[in-house]
Scaffold this motif. Structure first.
Motif, PDB file in Angstrom:
ATOM      1  N   TYR A  34       0.835  -1.203   0.000  1.00  0.00           N
ATOM      2  CA  TYR A  34       0.000   0.000   0.000  1.00  0.00           C
ATOM      3  C   TYR A  34       0.871   1.254   0.000  1.00  0.00           C
ATOM      4  O   TYR A  34       1.946   1.286   0.606  1.00  0.00           O
ATOM      5  CB  TYR A  34      -0.928   0.000   1.213  1.00  0.00           C
ATOM      6  N   LYS A  35       0.387   2.288  -0.671  1.00  0.00           N
ATOM      7  CA  LYS A  35       1.182   3.507  -0.861  1.00  0.00           C
ATOM      8  C   LYS A  35       1.599   4.170   0.455  1.00  0.00           C
ATOM      9  O   LYS A  35       2.629   4.861   0.507  1.00  0.00           O
ATOM     10  CB  LYS A  35       0.400   4.513  -1.706  1.00  0.00           C
ATOM     11  N   ASP A  36       0.790   4.007   1.520  1.00  0.00           N
ATOM     12  CA  ASP A  36       1.108   4.637   2.799  1.00  0.00           C
ATOM     13  C   ASP A  36       1.949   3.761   3.717  1.00  0.00           C
ATOM     14  O   ASP A  36       2.178   4.118   4.876  1.00  0.00           O
ATOM     15  CB  ASP A  36      -0.186   5.024   3.537  1.00  0.00           C
ATOM     16  N   SER A  37       2.418   2.635   3.214  1.00  0.00           N
ATOM     17  CA  SER A  37       3.217   1.730   4.031  1.00  0.00           C
ATOM     18  C   SER A  37       4.493   2.417   4.518  1.00  0.00           C
ATOM     19  O   SER A  37       5.131   3.182   3.781  1.00  0.00           O
ATOM     20  CB  SER A  37       3.592   0.479   3.234  1.00  0.00           C
ATOM     21  N   THR A  38       4.870   2.113   5.739  1.00  0.00           N
ATOM     22  CA  THR A  38       6.084   2.696   6.315  1.00  0.00           C
ATOM     23  C   THR A  38       7.361   2.096   5.725  1.00  0.00           C
ATOM     24  O   THR A  38       8.463   2.575   6.038  1.00  0.00           O
ATOM     25  CB  THR A  38       6.098   2.511   7.838  1.00  0.00           C
ATOM     26  N   VAL A  39       7.232   1.084   4.876  1.00  0.00           N
ATOM     27  CA  VAL A  39       8.444   0.524   4.260  1.00  0.00           C
ATOM     28  C   VAL A  39       9.044   1.499   3.249  1.00  0.00           C
ATOM     29  O   VAL A  39      10.239   1.412   2.931  1.00  0.00           O
ATOM     30  CB  VAL A  39       8.180  -0.829   3.566  1.00  0.00           C
ATOM     31  N   PHE A  40       8.235   2.441   2.758  1.00  0.00           N
ATOM     32  CA  PHE A  40       8.751   3.384   1.771  1.00  0.00           C
ATOM     33  C   PHE A  40       9.508   4.509   2.474  1.00  0.00           C
ATOM     34  O   PHE A  40       8.965   5.201   3.335  1.00  0.00           O
ATOM     35  CB  PHE A  40       7.623   3.949   0.913  1.00  0.00           C
ATOM     36  N   VAL A  41      10.768   4.679   2.079  1.00  0.00           N
ATOM     37  CA  VAL A  41      11.607   5.708   2.688  1.00  0.00           C
ATOM     38  C   VAL A  41      11.798   6.909   1.768  1.00  0.00           C
ATOM     39  O   VAL A  41      12.256   7.962   2.209  1.00  0.00           O
ATOM     40  CB  VAL A  41      12.985   5.137   3.082  1.00  0.00           C
ATOM     41  N   ASN A  42      11.446   6.753   0.485  1.00  0.00           N
ATOM     42  CA  ASN A  42      11.570   7.863  -0.454  1.00  0.00           C
ATOM     43  C   ASN A  42      10.827   7.515  -1.740  1.00  0.00           C
ATOM     44  O   ASN A  42      10.333   6.381  -1.893  1.00  0.00           O
ATOM     45  CB  ASN A  42      13.043   8.182  -0.751  1.00  0.00           C
ATOM     46  N   ILE A  73       6.183  11.883  -9.919  1.00  0.00           N
ATOM     47  CA  ILE A  73       7.229  12.294  -8.994  1.00  0.00           C
ATOM     48  C   ILE A  73       6.645  12.380  -7.578  1.00  0.00           C
ATOM     49  O   ILE A  73       5.549  12.891  -7.367  1.00  0.00           O
ATOM     50  CB  ILE A  73       7.823  13.650  -9.401  1.00  0.00           C
ATOM     51  N   GLY A  74       7.407  11.916  -6.597  1.00  0.00           N
ATOM     52  CA  GLY A  74       6.959  11.960  -5.220  1.00  0.00           C
ATOM     53  C   GLY A  74       5.956  10.860  -4.910  1.00  0.00           C
ATOM     54  O   GLY A  74       5.708   9.950  -5.709  1.00  0.00           O
ATOM     55  N   LYS A  75       5.374  10.953  -3.739  1.00  0.00           N
ATOM     56  CA  LYS A  75       4.427   9.944  -3.272  1.00  0.00           C
ATOM     57  C   LYS A  75       3.199   9.877  -4.162  1.00  0.00           C
ATOM     58  O   LYS A  75       2.779  10.877  -4.744  1.00  0.00           O
ATOM     59  CB  LYS A  75       4.016  10.264  -1.833  1.00  0.00           C
TER      60      LYS A  75
END
Length: 328
Positions: A34-42, A73-75
């Protein structure tokens, strides 16, 4: 009876072979993130684009046109960049992506589920390639077990269980993960220093004249044609999971200055530390157009370069920086 059993076993084996990968979001065993997952750092910080046709079999319709280079670009926000048939987008990042345990990055598309509760979904697929220098790209080994005897219509659906290592496997807001471990033995690729991710639309036609092929030589059958301004793979973002961030205090304080921007005949590169760096310039097509060694502050002649946008990559012993600039 024996003949019947052999026939049943044969059918069962075919079904297993055709449904051997992770299922769609919402079903146990799926790998969508999921896009809001905390695994994404950037997230991706820059994009270059090469549009494809709305319908490669009818070029008179023109190119896809929805979105622009800023859309992915970006989230993930819902903004879409439509690549068109065979179109491609190349994404760059603040810091390199590196290979670690599990998925290292994920790509987002805007597919959607059937309305009848089925796990089938409208999915538009793309190949994924990566590079550690912006010039040499290596493709993830993608596999499609989707039946290709009959063309999947423009608004028809496919089963995620039948596809692997294609961007677009999962529905909107869920990224398809990619693991650089798959490419660790590829010559000319540093999986611990990935600077570019390229997404190339799959032309879903089963006509050999236009078809795309997976890593096993199978024609990839996905919705075709989609003759609209939003044709082809709809990129919404690239999320970074394992990012090679600066680790030392000295490295964190390093800042590159590039000026003027835009520039006409010369640009000046200012590095705050007395070290030697290499700088490479790439045009929007990913072609390496200039290489230099620089130290501290240096003026670089760009008068022979064509007007347009360029990506610069500066590399040192423990430092990498990517920037974008415009030649007038």
């Amino acid at each position: 009876m024996r003949t019947f059993l052999l026939f049943a076993i044969s059918i069962f084996n075919v079904l297993v072979l055709k449904a051997q990968f992770a299922p769609q979001v919402g079903i146990d065993g799926h790998t969508g993130i999921y896009k809001d997952s905390t695994v994404f750092v950037n997230w991706a910080t820059a994009c270059t684009l090469e549009r494809g046709f709305q319908n490669i079999a009818n070029p008179s319709l023109g190119l896809a046109s929805v979105g622009d280079e800023n859309s992915p670009i970006g989230k993930v926000t819902g903004a879409v960049l439509s690549l068109g048939d065979g179109g491609q987008a190349t994404l760059t990042f603040e810091y390199p992506i590196y290979n670690d345990k599990g998925a290292d990055f994920a790509i987002f598309e805007n597919g959607f589920l059937e309305s009848n509760g089925s796990e089938r979904a409208f999915l538009e697929l793309a190949f994924v390639e990566v590079s550690s220098d912006g010039s040499h790209f290596v493709r993830f080994p993608a596999v499609s077990n989707v039946e290709n005897a009959v063309q999947i219509a423009g608004f028809a659906n496919i089963n995620a269980r039948e596809i692997h290592n294609f961007a677009g496997k999962y529905i909107s807001n869920y990224g398809t993960p990619f693991d650089l471990e798959d490419l660790k033995f590829e010559e000319g690729l540093d999986v611990n220093h990935i600077t570019h991710v390229r997404i190339i639309d799959v032309v879903g036609s089963i006509d050999p004249m236009y078809a795309s092929y997976d890593s096993q030589g199978n024609i990839v059958n996905d919705p075709f044609p989609t003759p609209f301004s939003s044709s082809g793979f709809d990129l919404t973002g690239v999320g970074v999971i394992h990012q090679k961030t600066p680790t030392s205090t000295q490295e964190k304080t390093k800042q590159v200055e590039v000026y003027p921007n835009p520039a006409k005949d010369f640009i000046e590169i200012n590095m705050p530390h007395n070290e030697t760096y290499t700088i490479q310039f790439y045009n929007l097509f990913g072609q390496n157009v200039l290489n230099k060694n620089i130290q501290n502050q240096q003026k670089i002649d760009i008068s022979t370069l064509a007007a347009g946008s360029y990506i610069g990559i500066i590399k040192g012993a423990d430092y990498t920086n990517t920037f974008r600039w415009m030649k007038q």
